[in-house]
Design a protein around this motif. Structure first.
Motif, PDB file in Angstrom:
ATOM      1  N   GLN A 202      36.152  40.973  31.665  1.00 48.63           N
ATOM      2  CA  GLN A 202      35.261  41.540  32.667  1.00 48.63           C
ATOM      3  C   GLN A 202      35.860  42.828  33.214  1.00 48.63           C
ATOM      4  O   GLN A 202      37.082  43.019  33.171  1.00 48.63           O
ATOM      5  CB  GLN A 202      34.998  40.561  33.799  1.00 48.63           C
ATOM      6  CG  GLN A 202      36.199  40.180  34.633  1.00 48.63           C
ATOM      7  CD  GLN A 202      35.823  39.126  35.665  1.00 48.63           C
ATOM      8  OE1 GLN A 202      35.540  37.976  35.333  1.00 48.63           O
ATOM      9  NE2 GLN A 202      35.818  39.537  36.923  1.00 48.63           N
ATOM     10  N   GLY A 237      31.726  38.287  27.492  1.00 44.11           N
ATOM     11  CA  GLY A 237      31.756  39.299  28.534  1.00 44.11           C
ATOM     12  C   GLY A 237      30.380  39.679  29.053  1.00 44.11           C
ATOM     13  O   GLY A 237      30.262  40.176  30.184  1.00 44.11           O
ATOM     14  N   GLU A 239      27.925  37.818  30.072  1.00 41.97           N
ATOM     15  CA  GLU A 239      27.523  37.037  31.254  1.00 41.97           C
ATOM     16  C   GLU A 239      28.285  37.436  32.506  1.00 41.97           C
ATOM     17  O   GLU A 239      27.881  37.087  33.624  1.00 41.97           O
ATOM     18  CB  GLU A 239      27.728  35.552  30.982  1.00 41.97           C
ATOM     19  CG  GLU A 239      29.166  35.151  30.756  1.00 41.97           C
ATOM     20  CD  GLU A 239      29.302  33.752  30.183  1.00 41.97           C
ATOM     21  OE1 GLU A 239      30.186  33.016  30.666  1.00 41.97           O
ATOM     22  OE2 GLU A 239      28.521  33.407  29.284  1.00 41.97           O
ATOM     23  N   LYS A 240      29.363  38.232  32.356  1.00 40.19           N
ATOM     24  CA  LYS A 240      30.123  38.698  33.517  1.00 40.19           C
ATOM     25  C   LYS A 240      29.514  39.971  34.120  1.00 40.19           C
ATOM     26  O   LYS A 240      29.993  40.458  35.148  1.00 40.19           O
ATOM     27  CB  LYS A 240      31.577  38.981  33.112  1.00 40.19           C
ATOM     28  CG  LYS A 240      32.294  37.807  32.461  1.00 40.19           C
ATOM     29  CD  LYS A 240      32.535  36.672  33.428  1.00 40.19           C
ATOM     30  CE  LYS A 240      33.226  35.498  32.756  1.00 40.19           C
ATOM     31  NZ  LYS A 240      34.518  35.843  32.134  1.00 40.19           N
ATOM     32  N   SER A 242      26.259  42.314  35.610  1.00 40.79           N
ATOM     33  CA  SER A 242      24.947  42.271  36.258  1.00 40.79           C
ATOM     34  C   SER A 242      23.910  42.910  35.354  1.00 40.79           C
ATOM     35  O   SER A 242      24.239  43.597  34.370  1.00 40.79           O
ATOM     36  CB  SER A 242      24.996  43.021  37.590  1.00 40.79           C
ATOM     37  OG  SER A 242      25.164  44.407  37.363  1.00 40.79           O
TER      38      SER A 242
END
Length: 767
Positions: A202, A237, A239-240, A242
């Motif tokens: 992230q 990564g 899903e980390k 926005s």
């Protein structure tokens, strides 16, 4: 931070990477419990499934795509609709949105720009479209908010048509490709390769989407790793990030020269659609259990630092830390590279920007489809909270990407913080991105969270002795620089925590009260308003039996952008006037081009009027004497005369069709290149009836040069017979043989070339 795989890869369960190799199939079988072939695994990508859903051809090798929706802006939709009208348009067969975000200011050229807007409004009424007035939204933000949908495909007449983060495969193309869709035709391409972009980890504090995008562009542009391919974003990564962060990366994929992009989707994207009142348009997308990709870009998000793309290309990127530590060396390197594009016509320097060992910039811009997002501007306002940008040369302008975003920024106080700091907050407008707004002073350096930093892209005019330049940065580091009163500063150096983003609320009433939406109902009684600058396309002759072309421009830059083929900025007011716009062709790269092309065009016009071309162009007498020694049949009624240009790698950048059409209306019949930078530029050449010739000779070994004539015997028959290898002759004291290639062309593309342009092709079909 970014690693490129030199072979294909398998992706298991969306997360485990297995490089292709001798033991890959056996390894995969051991992991998933059954055998999987590469061919079957290739069908498990998100991209393959969406393309299959939209393909109308009987196979998946040669695609014939029909899109769900179309979108254009006010320097492209007039030409598109005029072309479609000339080809038999009766109504828009699918939703078509006409946004007005480029010529919004209506400040130059009298009534020209607003005339275009009224043309768009009346066409939306007559043909059943959607019209978004000026200052409401930039084209891509409106598409994100109102058009995108999971598993859908959108075609736009702007190169940054990218909505992959929302689960929509979107492609930016030249206007003629939209014309085909308006006439119920298809978008014909070979099945593209699909490249996985595997995001891991992230982002660190201070890193924004532009930083990640520039790191990817730096790794993939020069080597063509994703050229004309689909980038599919996967990995833990994703899903980390926005929705806004994903969108900010996605829009910049255009600068890699990829064809399109698509992302796996999740609850974050579902919430995006819910916020915008369109939850039903969400679709969860992910690759299958075992998916095969033709390559992989591995990105460790945690190792990405705040970046800066120095003039004059987004791929000329460095970490801000690296730049600050090596200022003299890097600035000198940029100046040397600038000599290739700018020559010695102006004195370009960046060394004078160094003050007390720090780089000083005169302007900051956060704008458009890349920088004008809600989270980018919120982060910038937090960094500037309680600060002032100073009363010296440095200025800061912020353009929210849509009025709904602007309203929310007003409500949550972000606009107040920016204004108090000294920034100017303006309406939704694409001007700073293409040179029609906030042009800096001569010699100034602007840092921008926008999409491109090509030469003169910011609005300066090399031909007038003016030169300014742009470096691309993320909004966070631009704000940090502004807080430091114009001295280049990384956001990582001023942020000790990630700011808590306020909740975004979308107010649909803004559009409901102002946007014209026909709901797909055409009103044939509506009268189209045509301003005096809106001109029809001139008549274009079909391909003759033989062609005689004069080389009228020779460009040896490693890459030639569409901005250099037809400038952006001040030319935008003439996009509805083909002959008026053509006067600007190559004006920043080869100012003598237009005069040379027109001189040759006199001969073709004489032929069309039944006159002898040798009488209007004296030099043709000697040329034709040499040609007729071997080809006595090349004469009256069989010969076409025109111009061509040579460029090493033309067409990087914008989708604008005018980069090709301006050459055509000046009598151009061909381009000659070592390769074409993008598919869309090559498509534009073909759709305007121009031969997309390729040469295997390297530029330093070219047998022809500016001013030479090249004779193409039996060119019409060679196109009909689907020949790829084209034998031609340079006309010297004798005919000197030279060979070109056409590259792969569809049957329709060959017919368009024969007819002379797409307009002729469809007009003949409808007779």
């Amino acid at each position: 931070m970014v690693k490129l795989y030199n072979q294909g890869v398998y992706l298991l369960n969306g997360s485990e990477i297995v490089p292709d190799g001798a033991d890959a199939v056996r390894e995969i079988e051991g992991k998933v419990g059954h055998a999987v072939s590469k061919e079957e695994a290739a069908k498990e990508t998100i991209a393959y499934r969406i393309l299959k859903e939209h393909n109308t051809s009987p196979d998946m090798e040669h695609l014939r795509i029909k899109f769900d929706k179309l979108t254009s802006h006010d320097i492209t939709f007039v030409g598109i609709i005029q072309t479609a009208r000339a080809s038999g348009l009766e109504r828009f067969p699918i939703p078509y949105v006409l946004t007005n975000c480029h010529n919004s200011l209506c400040a130059v050229g009298g009534t020209i720009n607003e005339d275009d807007h009224m043309f768009g409004l009346t066409c939306a009424k007559k043909y059943g479209g959607v019209y978004v007035p000026p200052h409401q939204a930039v084209i891509h933000q409106y598409a994100r908010e109102m058009l995108a949908g999971g598993g859908k495909m959108i075609l736009g007449s702007d190169s940054h048509t990218r909505y992959g983060a929302l689960g929509t495969m979107a492609i930016g193309e030249g206007g003629p490709e939209l014309v085909k869709q308006l006439l119920n035709k298809t978008y014909d391409i070979r099945m593209p390769e699909v490249i996985a972009v595997y995001l891991d980890g992230q982002p660190s504090i201070g890193v924004g989407p532009q930083d990640v995008a520039l790191a990817i562009i730096k790794a993939t542009f020069a080597n063509g790793y994703v050229n004309n391919k689909v980038m599919e974003f996967v990995g833990p990564g994703v899903e980390k990030l926005s929705a806004d962060f994903r969108i900010g990366i996605d829009v910049m994929t255009t600068e890699t020269t990829c064809l399109s992009s698509i992302w796996k989707t999740d609850a974050v994207i579902e919430e995006f659609f819910e916020i915008h009142g369109r939850k039903a348009d969400f679709e969860k997308l992910s690759p299958g259990e075992t998916a095969y990709y033709d390559g992989m870009v591995y990105v460790d998000l945690g190792k990405v630092e705040p970046m800066i793309a120095m003039p004059f290309h987004p791929s000329n990127a460095y970490t801000i830390r690296e730049l600050n530590q090596n200022l003299s060396e890097i600035l000198h390197d940029v100046e040397q590279k600038a000599l290739v594009s700018l020559g010695k016509d102006v004195n370009f320097t960046l060394q004078d920007k160094v003050r007390n060992g720090k780089l000083y910039v005169e302007q900051g811009i956060i704008a458009g489809c890349a920088g004008g997002g809600f989270e980018n501007i919120c982060a910038a306002s937090e960094i500037l909270s309680g600060c002032g940008i100073g009363a010296d040369e440095f200025t800061l302008s912020v353009y929210p990407a849509s009025t709904p975003i602007y309203m929310e920024l007003v409500k949550n106080g972000a606009v107040a913080k920016l204004m108090e700091a000294g920034a100017v907050v303006k309406t939704a407008f694409c001007g700073p991105c293409f040179g029609a707004g906030d042009t800096p002073a001569d010699g100034a350096l602007s840092i921008r969270h926008s999409t491109r930093n090509f030469p003169n892209r910011e609005g300066s005019k090399l031909q007038s002795g003016q030169i300014a330049s742009v470096a691309l940065m993320d909004a966070r580091s631009i704000a940090a620089t502004a807080a430091n009163k114009g001295y280049l500063t990384s956001a990582a150096d001023v942020m000790d925590r990630e700011y808590q983003m306020p909740k975004y609320h979308f107010d649909s009433n803004i559009y409901a009260n102002r946007v014209f939406d026909s709901k797909g109902i055409a009103d044939q009684s509506a009268k189209i308003k045509l301003g005096p600058n809106i001109k029809d396309w001139p008549e274009m002759p079909p391909l003759p039996e033989h062609l005689l072309l004069k080389v009228v421009s020779e460009i040896h830059d490693p890459v030639t952008t569409t901005d250099e083929l037809i400038p952006s900025g001040e030319t935008s007011s003439y996009r509805s006037n083909p002959l008026g716009l053509a006067e600007f062709a190559l004006s920043r790269k080869d100012p003598a081009y237009v005069g040379r092309a027109k001189e040759v065009q006199k001969a073709q016009k004489a032929i069309e009027q039944g006159q002898c071309p040798l009488e209007v162009l004296e030099e043709l007498k000697d040329v034709m004497e040499v040609v007729r020694r071997r080809y006595p049949q090349a004469g009256e009624g069989t010969l076409g005369i025109g111009s061509t240009i040579f460029a090493v790698k033309p067409g990087d950048g914008s989708a604008r069709e005018q980069a090709a059409s301006c050459q055509k209306v000046l009598g151009g019949w061909a381009n000659i290149a070592e390769e074409y930078a993008t598919k869309r530029y090559r498509s534009n050449l073909i759709n305007w009836g121009m031969l997309p010739l390729l040469t295997d000779e390297k530029e330093e070994q070219l047998a022809f040069h500016n001013g030479d004539y090249i004779f193409f015997p039996d060119i019409l028959e060679k196109i009909k017979q689907k020949e790829n290898k084209i034998t031609a002759y340079i006309v010297k004291d004798d005919l000197v043989e030279v060979t070109f290639r056409l590259g792969e062309m569809t049957e329709n593309e060959r017919e368009i070339i024969q007819k002379g342009c797409l307009i002729n092709y469809y007009r003949d079909q409808n007779r």
